[in-house]
Design a protein around this motif. Structure first.
Motif, short mmCIF file in Angstrom:
data_model
loop_
_atom_site.label_atom_id
_atom_site.label_comp_id
_atom_site.label_asym_id
_atom_site.label_seq_id
_atom_site.Cartn_x
_atom_site.Cartn_y
_atom_site.Cartn_z
N MET A 180 21.54 -32.43 49.83
CA MET A 180 22.24 -32.50 48.57
C MET A 180 22.89 -33.88 48.44
O MET A 180 23.41 -34.41 49.41
N THR A 181 22.84 -34.45 47.24
CA THR A 181 23.41 -35.77 47.04
C THR A 181 24.79 -35.66 46.40
O THR A 181 25.07 -34.75 45.62
N THR A 182 25.59 -36.61 46.74
CA THR A 182 26.96 -36.61 46.21
C THR A 182 26.99 -37.36 44.88
O THR A 182 26.11 -38.18 44.60
N PRO A 183 27.99 -37.13 44.06
CA PRO A 183 28.11 -37.87 42.80
C PRO A 183 28.24 -39.38 43.03
O PRO A 183 27.73 -40.18 42.23
N GLU A 184 28.88 -39.78 44.15
CA GLU A 184 28.99 -41.20 44.47
C GLU A 184 27.62 -41.82 44.73
O GLU A 184 27.35 -42.94 44.32
N TYR A 185 26.77 -41.06 45.43
CA TYR A 185 25.43 -41.56 45.72
C TYR A 185 24.63 -41.71 44.42
O TYR A 185 23.95 -42.71 44.21
N ILE A 186 24.72 -40.71 43.56
CA ILE A 186 24.01 -40.78 42.28
C ILE A 186 24.49 -41.98 41.48
O ILE A 186 23.69 -42.71 40.90
N GLU A 187 25.79 -42.21 41.47
CA GLU A 187 26.33 -43.38 40.75
C GLU A 187 25.84 -44.68 41.39
O GLU A 187 25.42 -45.60 40.70
N TRP A 188 25.88 -44.74 42.72
CA TRP A 188 25.40 -45.94 43.42
C TRP A 188 23.92 -46.18 43.13
O TRP A 188 23.50 -47.29 42.86
N TRP A 189 23.13 -45.11 43.18
CA TRP A 189 21.69 -45.22 42.93
C TRP A 189 21.43 -45.70 41.50
O TRP A 189 20.59 -46.57 41.25
N GLY A 190 22.14 -45.21 40.54
CA GLY A 190 21.99 -45.61 39.14
C GLY A 190 22.34 -47.09 38.96
O GLY A 190 21.64 -47.82 38.24
N ARG A 191 23.41 -47.56 39.61
CA ARG A 191 23.78 -48.98 39.53
C ARG A 191 22.72 -49.84 40.19
O ARG A 191 22.38 -50.91 39.70
N ARG A 192 22.22 -49.38 41.32
CA ARG A 192 21.22 -50.15 42.07
C ARG A 192 19.97 -50.37 41.21
O ARG A 192 19.44 -51.46 41.13
N ILE A 193 19.50 -49.32 40.57
CA ILE A 193 18.32 -49.42 39.71
C ILE A 193 18.63 -50.31 38.51
O ILE A 193 17.89 -51.22 38.17
N ASN A 194 19.74 -50.10 37.86
CA ASN A 194 20.09 -50.85 36.66
C ASN A 194 20.39 -52.32 36.97
O ASN A 194 20.19 -53.17 36.11
N ASP A 195 20.87 -52.62 38.17
CA ASP A 195 21.13 -54.01 38.54
C ASP A 195 19.83 -54.81 38.66
O ASP A 195 19.84 -56.03 38.54
N ASN A 196 18.72 -54.12 38.91
CA ASN A 196 17.44 -54.80 39.06
C ASN A 196 16.72 -55.01 37.73
O ASN A 196 15.69 -55.66 37.67
N ILE A 197 17.25 -54.46 36.66
CA ILE A 197 16.63 -54.61 35.35
C ILE A 197 17.29 -55.79 34.65
O ILE A 197 18.50 -55.82 34.48
N LEU A 198 16.45 -56.75 34.26
CA LEU A 198 16.98 -57.92 33.58
C LEU A 198 17.26 -57.58 32.12
O LEU A 198 16.40 -57.06 31.42
N GLY A 199 18.44 -57.90 31.70
CA GLY A 199 18.80 -57.72 30.29
C GLY A 199 18.52 -58.99 29.53
O GLY A 199 18.18 -60.03 30.11
N PRO A 200 18.65 -58.95 28.21
CA PRO A 200 18.41 -60.16 27.43
C PRO A 200 19.46 -61.23 27.75
O PRO A 200 20.63 -60.93 27.88
N SER A 201 19.00 -62.42 27.87
CA SER A 201 19.91 -63.53 28.17
C SER A 201 20.58 -63.96 26.88
O SER A 201 19.94 -64.09 25.83
N GLN A 202 21.86 -64.21 26.93
CA GLN A 202 22.59 -64.62 25.74
C GLN A 202 22.27 -66.06 25.35
O GLN A 202 22.29 -66.41 24.19
N GLY A 203 21.95 -66.91 26.32
CA GLY A 203 21.74 -68.32 26.06
C GLY A 203 20.32 -68.67 25.62
O GLY A 203 20.08 -69.73 25.11
N ASP A 204 19.37 -67.79 25.82
CA ASP A 204 17.97 -68.11 25.55
C ASP A 204 17.41 -67.11 24.54
O ASP A 204 17.14 -65.98 24.86
N ASN A 205 17.23 -67.57 23.31
CA ASN A 205 16.76 -66.68 22.26
C ASN A 205 15.29 -66.87 21.94
O ASN A 205 14.81 -66.38 20.95
N GLN A 206 14.54 -67.62 22.77
CA GLN A 206 13.13 -67.84 22.54
C GLN A 206 12.34 -66.59 22.91
O GLN A 206 12.71 -65.86 23.82
N PRO A 207 11.24 -66.34 22.18
CA PRO A 207 10.42 -65.18 22.52
C PRO A 207 9.82 -65.33 23.92
O PRO A 207 9.61 -66.44 24.39
N ILE A 208 9.54 -64.21 24.53
CA ILE A 208 9.05 -64.23 25.91
C ILE A 208 7.69 -64.92 26.01
O ILE A 208 7.35 -65.48 27.04
N GLU A 209 6.91 -64.92 24.90
CA GLU A 209 5.60 -65.56 24.92
C GLU A 209 5.71 -67.05 25.27
O GLU A 209 4.82 -67.62 25.87
#
Length: 92
Positions: free
Chosen positions: A1-30
């Motif tokens: 069984m997983t603890t709520p802390e582990y679930i929170e840690w796992w969610g942050r770990r996954i989300n930290d690896n996802i790159l969000g849109p950069s505020q300084g670079d508005n050029q299309p990815i192409e």
């Protein structure tokens, strides 16, 4: 069984690896992607380059051919002039 802390840690770990849109670079990815030409595109470009080179060579040869014809015409005129001079009893 997983603890709520582990679930929170796992969610942050996954989300930290996802790159969000950069505020300084508005050029299309192409603009950032390196486009690799297909084999067919490479062959087409090579064909067009060679075709262009051959067209230039043909153009140059046609100019040379025209110059040779002009030279030949000048020599024919000189020969005719000499023949006329000879037939008139001297050189002209």
């Amino acid at each position: 069984m997983t603890t709520p802390e582990y679930i929170e840690w796992w969610g942050r770990r996954i989300n930290d690896n996802i790159l969000g849109p950069s505020q300084g670079d508005n050029q299309p990815i192409e603009k950032h992607l390196r486009i690799v030409p297909s084999e067919l595109e490479i062959i087409r470009q090579d064909f067009e380059r060679r075709n262009s080179e051959l067209e230039k060579k043909i153009e140059q040869m046609e100019k040379e051919k025209m110059n040779l014809r002009l030279d030949m015409d000048v020599q024919k005129l000189e020969v005719e002039k000499l023949r006329r001079g000879e037939s008139q009893g001297g050189f002209g």
